[in-house]
Design a protein around this motif. Structure first.
Motif, PDB file in Angstrom:
ATOM      1  N   LEU A  34      -9.464  10.552  -5.921  1.00 19.58           N
ATOM      2  CA  LEU A  34      -8.195  11.260  -6.030  1.00 19.58           C
ATOM      3  C   LEU A  34      -7.004  10.340  -5.782  1.00 19.58           C
ATOM      4  CD1 LEU A  34      -9.034  14.613  -4.175  1.00 19.58           C
ATOM      5  CD2 LEU A  34      -9.208  14.086  -6.623  1.00 19.58           C
ATOM      6  N   GLY A  35      -7.274   9.062  -5.604  1.00 22.90           N
ATOM      7  CA  GLY A  35      -6.196   8.116  -5.343  1.00 22.90           C
ATOM      8  C   GLY A  35      -5.778   8.055  -3.892  1.00 22.90           C
ATOM      9  N   VAL A  36      -6.541   8.701  -3.004  1.00 25.77           N
ATOM     10  CA  VAL A  36      -6.185   8.714  -1.584  1.00 25.77           C
ATOM     11  C   VAL A  36      -6.290   7.315  -1.002  1.00 25.77           C
ATOM     12  CG1 VAL A  36      -6.866   9.556   0.701  1.00 25.77           C
ATOM     13  CG2 VAL A  36      -6.858  11.115  -1.255  1.00 25.77           C
ATOM     14  N   GLN A  37      -5.222   6.888  -0.321  1.00 27.47           N
ATOM     15  CA  GLN A  37      -5.224   5.586   0.332  1.00 27.47           C
ATOM     16  C   GLN A  37      -4.975   5.681   1.835  1.00 27.47           C
ATOM     17  OE1 GLN A  37      -2.341   4.077  -2.684  1.00 27.47           O
ATOM     18  NE2 GLN A  37      -3.653   2.279  -2.748  1.00 27.47           N
ATOM     19  N   ILE A  38      -4.550   6.862   2.301  1.00 25.39           N
ATOM     20  CA  ILE A  38      -4.355   7.084   3.729  1.00 25.39           C
ATOM     21  C   ILE A  38      -4.964   8.433   4.086  1.00 25.39           C
ATOM     22  CG2 ILE A  38      -2.685   7.368   5.607  1.00 25.39           C
ATOM     23  CD1 ILE A  38      -0.678   5.771   3.901  1.00 25.39           C
ATOM     24  N   ILE A  39      -5.811   8.457   5.098  1.00 28.13           N
ATOM     25  CA  ILE A  39      -6.351   9.701   5.644  1.00 28.13           C
ATOM     26  C   ILE A  39      -5.677   9.972   6.981  1.00 28.13           C
ATOM     27  CG2 ILE A  39      -8.384  10.838   6.627  1.00 28.13           C
ATOM     28  CD1 ILE A  39     -10.085   9.233   4.612  1.00 28.13           C
ATOM     29  N   TRP A  40      -5.053  11.140   7.098  1.00 30.08           N
ATOM     30  CA  TRP A  40      -4.488  11.597   8.364  1.00 30.08           C
ATOM     31  C   TRP A  40      -5.470  12.600   8.944  1.00 30.08           C
ATOM     32  CZ3 TRP A  40      -0.138  15.708   7.471  1.00 30.08           C
ATOM     33  CH2 TRP A  40      -0.036  16.562   8.582  1.00 30.08           C
ATOM     34  N   LEU A  41      -6.069  12.261  10.073  1.00 32.53           N
ATOM     35  CA  LEU A  41      -7.000  13.150  10.743  1.00 32.53           C
ATOM     36  C   LEU A  41      -6.240  14.067  11.694  1.00 32.53           C
ATOM     37  CD1 LEU A  41      -9.855  10.652  11.719  1.00 32.53           C
ATOM     38  CD2 LEU A  41      -9.849  12.248   9.795  1.00 32.53           C
TER      39      LEU A  41
ATOM     40  N   GLY B  16     -11.228   1.028   0.922  1.00 31.43           N
ATOM     41  CA  GLY B  16      -9.817   0.712   0.727  1.00 31.43           C
ATOM     42  C   GLY B  16      -8.885   1.807   1.199  1.00 31.43           C
ATOM     43  N   ILE B  17      -9.325   2.617   2.169  1.00 27.28           N
ATOM     44  CA  ILE B  17      -8.542   3.737   2.686  1.00 27.28           C
ATOM     45  C   ILE B  17      -8.252   3.506   4.165  1.00 27.28           C
ATOM     46  CG2 ILE B  17      -8.512   6.230   3.103  1.00 27.28           C
ATOM     47  CD1 ILE B  17     -10.394   6.547   0.719  1.00 27.28           C
ATOM     48  N   TYR B  18      -7.043   3.851   4.583  1.00 29.22           N
ATOM     49  CA  TYR B  18      -6.611   3.678   5.970  1.00 29.22           C
ATOM     50  C   TYR B  18      -6.676   5.013   6.710  1.00 29.22           C
ATOM     51  CZ  TYR B  18      -5.063  -0.738   4.048  1.00 29.22           C
ATOM     52  OH  TYR B  18      -5.038  -1.952   3.424  1.00 29.22           O
ATOM     53  N   VAL B  19      -6.830   4.951   8.027  1.00 27.19           N
ATOM     54  CA  VAL B  19      -7.001   6.152   8.845  1.00 27.19           C
ATOM     55  C   VAL B  19      -5.939   6.203   9.928  1.00 27.19           C
ATOM     56  CG1 VAL B  19      -8.553   7.431  10.380  1.00 27.19           C
ATOM     57  CG2 VAL B  19      -9.495   6.153   8.431  1.00 27.19           C
ATOM     58  N   ILE B  20      -5.208   7.322   9.977  1.00 24.81           N
ATOM     59  CA  ILE B  20      -4.248   7.517  11.053  1.00 24.81           C
ATOM     60  C   ILE B  20      -4.618   8.777  11.837  1.00 24.81           C
ATOM     61  CG2 ILE B  20      -2.428   6.338   9.782  1.00 24.81           C
ATOM     62  CD1 ILE B  20      -1.093   9.067   9.304  1.00 24.81           C
ATOM     63  N   LEU B  21      -4.334   8.763  13.130  1.00 19.87           N
ATOM     64  CA  LEU B  21      -4.650   9.888  14.007  1.00 19.87           C
ATOM     65  C   LEU B  21      -3.439  10.780  14.208  1.00 19.87           C
ATOM     66  CD1 LEU B  21      -6.730   8.350  16.955  1.00 19.87           C
ATOM     67  CD2 LEU B  21      -7.559   9.372  14.822  1.00 19.87           C
TER      68      LEU B  21
ATOM     69  N   VAL C 141       0.844  -1.200   0.000  1.00 22.70           N
ATOM     70  CA  VAL C 141       0.000   0.000   0.000  1.00 22.70           C
ATOM     71  C   VAL C 141       0.879   1.249   0.000  1.00 22.70           C
ATOM     72  CG1 VAL C 141      -1.661   1.356   1.333  1.00 22.70           C
ATOM     73  CG2 VAL C 141      -1.941  -1.121   1.138  1.00 22.70           C
ATOM     74  N   LEU C 142       1.897   1.252   0.852  1.00 23.82           N
ATOM     75  CA  LEU C 142       2.757   2.423   0.988  1.00 23.82           C
ATOM     76  C   LEU C 142       3.543   2.716  -0.286  1.00 23.82           C
ATOM     77  CD1 LEU C 142       4.209   1.828   4.571  1.00 23.82           C
ATOM     78  CD2 LEU C 142       2.164   3.100   3.901  1.00 23.82           C
ATOM     79  N   SER C 143       3.740   1.716  -1.113  1.00 27.96           N
ATOM     80  CA  SER C 143       4.570   1.871  -2.291  1.00 27.96           C
ATOM     81  C   SER C 143       4.069   2.964  -3.225  1.00 27.96           C
ATOM     82  CB  SER C 143       4.661   0.542  -3.049  1.00 27.96           C
ATOM     83  OG  SER C 143       5.525   0.658  -4.154  1.00 27.96           O
ATOM     84  N   ASN C 144       2.767   3.052  -3.431  1.00 26.75           N
ATOM     85  CA  ASN C 144       2.210   4.007  -4.390  1.00 26.75           C
ATOM     86  C   ASN C 144       1.069   4.834  -3.790  1.00 26.75           C
ATOM     87  OD1 ASN C 144       3.437   1.708  -6.117  1.00 26.75           O
ATOM     88  ND2 ASN C 144       3.145   3.366  -7.593  1.00 26.75           N
ATOM     89  N   ALA C 145       1.119   5.090  -2.490  1.00 27.36           N
ATOM     90  CA  ALA C 145       0.005   5.741  -1.809  1.00 27.36           C
ATOM     91  C   ALA C 145       0.013   7.257  -1.953  1.00 27.36           C
ATOM     92  CB  ALA C 145       0.005   5.362  -0.327  1.00 27.36           C
ATOM     93  N   VAL C 146      -1.179   7.830  -1.827  1.00 27.01           N
ATOM     94  CA  VAL C 146      -1.396   9.266  -1.663  1.00 27.01           C
ATOM     95  C   VAL C 146      -2.013   9.447  -0.280  1.00 27.01           C
ATOM     96  CG1 VAL C 146      -2.679  11.285  -2.480  1.00 27.01           C
ATOM     97  CG2 VAL C 146      -1.754   9.635  -4.137  1.00 27.01           C
ATOM     98  N   ILE C 147      -1.536  10.452   0.483  1.00 20.43           N
ATOM     99  CA  ILE C 147      -2.057  10.699   1.824  1.00 20.43           C
ATOM    100  C   ILE C 147      -2.838  12.012   1.839  1.00 20.43           C
ATOM    101  CG2 ILE C 147       0.117  11.772   2.578  1.00 20.43           C
ATOM    102  CD1 ILE C 147      -0.447  10.590   5.391  1.00 20.43           C
ATOM    103  N   TYR C 148      -3.940  12.040   2.597  1.00 17.40           N
ATOM    104  CA  TYR C 148      -4.814  13.217   2.676  1.00 17.40           C
ATOM    105  C   TYR C 148      -4.894  13.690   4.122  1.00 17.40           C
ATOM    106  CZ  TYR C 148      -8.965  16.178   2.018  1.00 17.40           C
ATOM    107  OH  TYR C 148      -9.835  17.239   1.962  1.00 17.40           O
ATOM    108  N   GLU C 149      -4.574  14.967   4.360  1.00 17.00           N
ATOM    109  CA  GLU C 149      -4.693  15.546   5.707  1.00 17.00           C
ATOM    110  C   GLU C 149      -6.080  16.150   5.862  1.00 17.00           C
ATOM    111  OE1 GLU C 149      -2.722  18.866   8.713  1.00 17.00           O
ATOM    112  OE2 GLU C 149      -2.081  18.804   6.611  1.00 17.00           O
ATOM    113  N   ALA C 150      -6.865  15.599   6.782  1.00 18.80           N
ATOM    114  CA  ALA C 150      -8.245  16.028   6.979  1.00 18.80           C
ATOM    115  C   ALA C 150      -8.368  16.923   8.201  1.00 18.80           C
ATOM    116  CB  ALA C 150      -9.170  14.818   7.130  1.00 18.80           C
TER     117      ALA C 150
END
Length: 481
Positions: free
Chosen positions: A78-85, A150-155, A45-54
């Motif tokens: 938008l290709g987002v695979q990780i959401i950073w809240l 298919g999107i992951y969430v980090i705090l 997942v990390l290889s080609n991921a886009v991260i979004y800051e929410a």
């Protein structure tokens, strides 16, 4: 972190900006149906991921979890695979800031006080949610919806300090740094002077019990709410020994992703953080856009980056984030006509690109930091560009930027002070980025040969050392073999 094989579909796309008024020629359609199963985050997942800051507070007029959750399928486009809240926790009332050095308590008008919501980073309780955003049930729905897409969430985790009415202040004052008089103090710089963060109390990492309590609170969000990791605020401000103790404990719960707000290689060693900030690179992009630096500064940075960091260290590339937007200016203010070429660069260079709330909607205002504000929600020029770049980043193996990154090769041009050209390669797949990072037109050659497709138009383009190219100011192309 586990490694599994990933499936990639290579899309043929192109985008070249000749002037800031150019319109996007084609919109890429993407699949938005939720996935049927959830797999913990992994290296593929990390290889080609886009991260979004929410920024939940400012994402919608309501400023709620539910309002953001409704838009998660759009972010997948938008290709987002990780959401950073950004921090979701209650914000301390005690010593709450209004603006600058002004405290809310110093404002006489009680109605005026209500509009100041405080800093997200003055946490009153690590295991609670800000009721202005909703409930824990609402938060769980957000995480579940993300996972279904298919999107992951980090705090966003704030380990250096707490707000002044966090329960630890009264229950465990020994958890905090104290002066000679035994008074809890706000964070100090290396000279022993206050940073000016007077709305927070500095934590004492010499206290082993506090460290255990911090780890337990982080574990809570993994075990009880299924989050996929953390973005750790000012991670280098915490002793490395703590991370060496805490992160393995967190990984015992499940595979997680750790992002450090830091730019020191040591914090990425072993099984610690996967990704750090590319702050230096970001500042160089700002300087290039202003004309106070040229491509030579970027080349020097890339060489230094290769020497300092391990090949499997991931750096987060960005043109904006919450700090840059609120304190240093919008993308348009800082980068002007250069912004699209530099945005494309953050997607094609090694690393993981970041999108900040509102960027996708052409946001051209500085969001208020201590008050309620709202991002625009009308799609304009940037959305289709991010959509196309996201498809390219997430599907093309030559843009891998994770634990096994694709190679990066600088291509010589006839004007390396103003022209940036490089090749990314994985196996027999290539992506080539060529840009005139200059406010003047440029006629030049590139010391490379090959037949390529201009991504998006699907038109052929041949490159050879004796072929003269003419680019307008800030024009760029992305090519694929």
């Amino acid at each position: 972190m586990k490694t599994i094989s990933s499936f990639c579909m290579v899309w043929v796309l192109f985008f070249g900006i000749v002037a800031c008024n150019d319109e996007t020629k084609k919109t890429v359609e993407t699949e938005t149906e939720p996935q049927s199963s959830y797999t913990p985050i992994n290296d593929s997942v990390l290889s080609n991921a886009v991260i979004y800051e929410a920024n939940i507070r400012q994402y919608s007029p309501e400023g709620t979890f539910d309002a953001f959750t409704a838009d998660i399928p759009k972010l997948k486009d938008l290709g987002v695979q990780i959401i950073w809240l950004m921090p979701i926790h209650p914000i301390s009332m005690e010593k709450r800031k209004a603006q600058g050095d002004l405290m809310v308590s110093e404002i006489e008008d009680l109605e005026e006080r209500k509009k100041y919501l405080g800093s997200y980073y003055a946490v009153a309780d690590y295991t609670a949610v800000n009721t202005e955003y909703g409930t824990k049930t609402d938060f769980d729905k957000l995480v579940t919806t993300a996972h279904e897409n298919g999107i992951y969430v980090i705090l966003d985790w704030v380990p250096n300090h707490t707000g002044w009415d966090h329960p630890w202040i009264t229950e465990h004052p020994e958890y905090y740094t104290q002066n000679e008089a035994g008074e809890i103090i706000d964070p100090l710089n290396n000279e022993g002077e206050s940073w000016g963060w007077t709305d927070v109390a500095d934590l004492n990492y010499d206290n082993a019990e506090m460290q255990q309590a911090m780890i337990a609170d982080m574990q809570y969000w993994i075990t009880e709410h299924d989050v996929d990791g953390f973005r750790c605020d000012v991670a280098h401000g915490v002793p490395q020994a703590f991370w060496e103790k805490a992160i393995p404990r967190l990984r015992e719960e499940k595979d997680i992703f750790m992002l450090a707000e830091a730019e020191i290689p040591e914090i990425m060693t072993g099984d610690l953080f996967e990704m750090s900030y590319a702050w230096e690179g970001h500042h160089i992009l700002n300087e290039i856009a202003k004309g106070s630096a040229n491509v030579a500064a970027f080349d020097s940075y890339m060489k230094d980056r290769e020497e300092k960091w391990e090949a499997n260290d991931i750096l987060m590339n960005f043109v904006t984030n919450h700090d840059e937007n609120s304190w240093n200016g919008t993308v348009n203010e800082r980068m002007g006509d250069a912004q699209d070429a530099l945005l494309a660069l953050t997607y094609t260079m090694p690393g993981m690109p970041l999108i900040y709330s509102g960027q996708e909607y052409d946001m051209d205002k500085r969001l208020r930091f201590f008050e309620k504000d709202t991002i625009p929600k009308e799609k304009g020029r940037v959305w289709p560009l991010l959509e196309m770049l996201g498809q390219l980043k997430t599907t093309h193996p030559a843009l891998a930027g994770g634990k096994t990154p694709a190679s990066y090769e600088r291509l010589e041009t006839s004007d390396d002070q103003h022209l940036l050209a490089f090749r990314r390669k994985s196996g027999d797949r290539e992506v080539v980025y060529i840009a005139n990072l200059n406010a003047q037109p440029n006629t030049f050659t590139v010391n490379a040969s090959g037949n390529y497709t201009q991504l998006m138009t699907e038109e052929s383009m041949e490159i050879s050392p004796d072929l003269t190219l003419e680019f307008a100011p800030w024009q760029y192309v992305i090519l694929s073999n």
